[in-house]
Scaffold this active site. Structure first.
Site, short mmCIF file in Angstrom:
data_model
loop_
_atom_site.label_atom_id
_atom_site.label_comp_id
_atom_site.label_asym_id
_atom_site.label_seq_id
_atom_site.Cartn_x
_atom_site.Cartn_y
_atom_site.Cartn_z
N HIS A 53 0.83 -1.20 0.00
CA HIS A 53 0.00 0.00 0.00
C HIS A 53 0.87 1.26 0.00
O HIS A 53 0.69 2.16 -0.84
CB HIS A 53 -0.91 -0.02 1.24
CG HIS A 53 -1.81 1.15 1.37
ND1 HIS A 53 -3.15 1.09 1.10
CD2 HIS A 53 -1.58 2.44 1.77
CE1 HIS A 53 -3.70 2.27 1.32
NE2 HIS A 53 -2.76 3.11 1.73
N GLU A 54 1.80 1.34 0.93
CA GLU A 54 2.62 2.54 1.03
C GLU A 54 3.53 2.70 -0.18
O GLU A 54 3.82 3.83 -0.61
CB GLU A 54 3.44 2.53 2.33
CG GLU A 54 2.61 2.50 3.61
CD GLU A 54 1.57 3.62 3.69
OE1 GLU A 54 1.79 4.68 3.08
OE2 GLU A 54 0.55 3.42 4.35
#
Length: 552
Positions: free
Chosen positions: A341-342
């Site tokens: 995600h990051e």
């Protein structure tokens, strides 16, 4: 007007900073020392060992007479709530979570009211009816009312699945204990739902952890997106000086703020052009705020006007499971998703090719910004991509087919509950910022109950409002205020957009290059809806998320 606006901004900066400090300080102030190992029944060995080492590091116990230290950090709290057989231990941990931002010098109730009032004044000063209208004026939703309607519509579609989930857990506890269960307790739901999941699917998430060493996850992560987007990611050596130390970094090394921090450079695979660099900082420390996030430190520029490219500089940060003893850091599946995600956020910045810095990278409509990050989580579920980063840390073997099939089968277990939890945050956020005059002067717990009564099921105990520790909303002058709905909004976008990858190939470089060209490189240089249509050829299908989540 300008002096008043400046005063509001100054007060917001002070009060949101104090809110964040209260959450961090009250989190760090709480600890639970366990002396009897029998209380730890059900906890994974890795969690117990981490708690033992943490106790030693903080002056509790010895090698001969061990103690186990638990805190309110997620990597300590979550395994207890999910796996601990001891009802007493789970209850004490839950009671500890109720102390965050509540009571004494760390109480956040007054600060929340002051922050909401300041935001409301700011919105009216700028000519908006409420802060949510101001915050969404340049977002896809367009207004607070539209964003609230989005949450309410999803709530109505998800509620039957949510109620079915919670009733199934209540009945399961009743069946297993042989006792009548009228209501569950808040420290029971995670534990009994996990036991039921294991029984239904014969699947233990901890069985995946040996396949997810952080080093292999990072290597595979880079391999996946290098192939999709035509990039290369190269690690650089690092050096971290202790506080008070000074010196020069060895030639070729990059100075970092802690020995855990890594540094990488990202280049275009075809041209070799340096597009950006980034830090990665994955493990918790007492001085570090909770959660996971990405940020840019320096915004780059593409070549223009005869000037060469200026690379971007960013970072991605988390609070993942630390290495234990001689073992590498072995992550949970959720932690793996967080890294993906990051990195999606980071790529949105590093691959930005926009001349105007204020329109670059993640400076897009707030309800569009999570698309590049949330779509990345899909690659944690497809066999073709998972095999590129999941390998047993001792043997190197891939996840066995049977275990992988169980993981996939259990994917949407309790999805109605997980969905409702996110809607709960979005609802609370929007109601407070759309309808603040209705709640002004009303005690926070009463306000919370009025807003979220239809988003919960009755339980034996009710904790304090999550608003007290909701740093996404109250730890920044703006942050995710009036924007928490954007997670679900972006999930609609990503579920629909990933359907193209599923159709054309999850590692198809042509589809990946289109995503880089249409979405990742464009920043806010075109309206978000137009960028989406450039990639998909149509507007998003809102039902895609409900189908993906198993709600429909």
């Amino acid at each position: 007007m300008k002096p008043e606006y400046a005063e509001i901004e100054a007060q917001l900066s002070l009060k949101t900073k104090k809110f964040a400090e209260n959450v961090l300080d009250s989190t760090n102030a709480w600890e639970l020392i366990v002396e009897d190992e029998a209380e730890l029944s059900g906890l994974p060995d890795s969690v117990k060992e981490a708690a033992r080492l943490d106790a030693l590091a903080n002056g509790h116990g010895t090698e001969e007479e061990p103690r186990w230290r638990f805190t309110q950090k997620f990597t300590s709290l979550q395994p207890v709530m999910q796996f601990a057989d001891s009802d007493s231990l789970r209850r004490r941990m839950w009671e500890g979570s109720c102390s965050i931002g509540k009571g004494g010098e760390y109480d956040n109730e007054a600060l929340i009211a002051e922050i909401l009032e300041l935001r409301d004044r700011k919105a009216h000063l700028l000519g908006y009816g409420c802060f949510a209208d101001y915050a969404t004026s340049r977002r896809m939703a367009g207004s607070g009312a539209n964003a609230l309607k989005f949450i309410n519509d999803l709530h109505d579609k998800v509620k039957p699945s949510f109620l079915k989930d919670m009733e199934a857990v209540r009945r399961y506890k009743e069946e297993k204990t042989g006792k009548s269960v009228e209501k569950l307790s808040p420290w029971e739901t995670g534990y009994w739902s996990e036991k039921r999941r294991r029984e239904l699917y014969a699947f233990d998430e901890e069985d995946l952890r040996p396949y997810y060493s952080v080093e292999k996850v990072m290597e595979g992560l880079f391999s996946i997106y290098s192939g999709l987007y035509g990039i290369t990611v190269t690690p650089r050596p690092t050096v971290a000086f202790k506080p008070g130390e000074s010196g020069e970094a060895p030639e070729g090394a990059v100075e970092v703020w802690h020995p855990d921090v890594l540094f990488y450079e990202l280049h275009d695979a075809e041209s070799g052009e340096h597009l950006g660099s980034f830090y990665a900082d994955w493990h918790p420390r007492d001085s570090k705020r909770a959660g996971a996030w990405m940020n840019y430190l320096s915004v780059g520029e593409p070549p223009h006007g005869g000037k060469p490219r200026v690379p971007h500089l960013g970072l991605m940060v988390g609070n993942m499971t630390k290495p234990v003893g001689d073992k590498p850091a072995l992550l949970s599946h959720r932690e793996v998703e967080t890294i993906f995600h990051e990195f999606g956020h980071l790529l949105h910045q590093l691959l930005s090719d926009v001349e105007v810095k204020s329109l670059s990278g993640t400076n897009v409509a707030w309800d569009f910004v999570e698309l590049p990050s949330q779509i990345n989580e899909n690659w944690c579920w497809e066999r073709e991509s998972v095999d590129l980063f999941a390998a047993h840390y001792e043997t190197g073997e891939k996840i066995p087919d049977e275990l992988f099939s169980k993981m996939r089968a259990a994917r949407n277990y309790m999805s109605g509950t997980d969905f409702m939890r996110q809607l709960c945050f979005g609802k609370l956020d929007l109601e407070l910022h759309v309808n603040w005059p209705q709640y002004k002067g009303v005690p926070l717990e009463e306000t919370d109950e009025r807003i979220l009564a239809d988003y919960r099921v009755p339980m034996t105990d009710r904790g304090p409002s999550v608003a007290r520790r909701l740093t996404h909303i109250f730890a920044d002058p703006t942050g995710y205020a009036s924007g928490y709905y954007s997670y679900k909004w972006a999930e609609v976008l990503e579920a629909d957009a990933f359907s193209r990858f599923l159709k054309e190939g999850v590692l198809n470089p042509r589809t990946g290059r289109d995503f880089r060209r249409c979405i990742l490189s464009k920043g806010n240089s075109k309206p978000a809806a137009e960028l989406y249509r450039d990639f998909m050829g149509r507007d998003p299908d809102a039902e895609a998320l409900l189908v993906k989540s198993g709600v429909l």
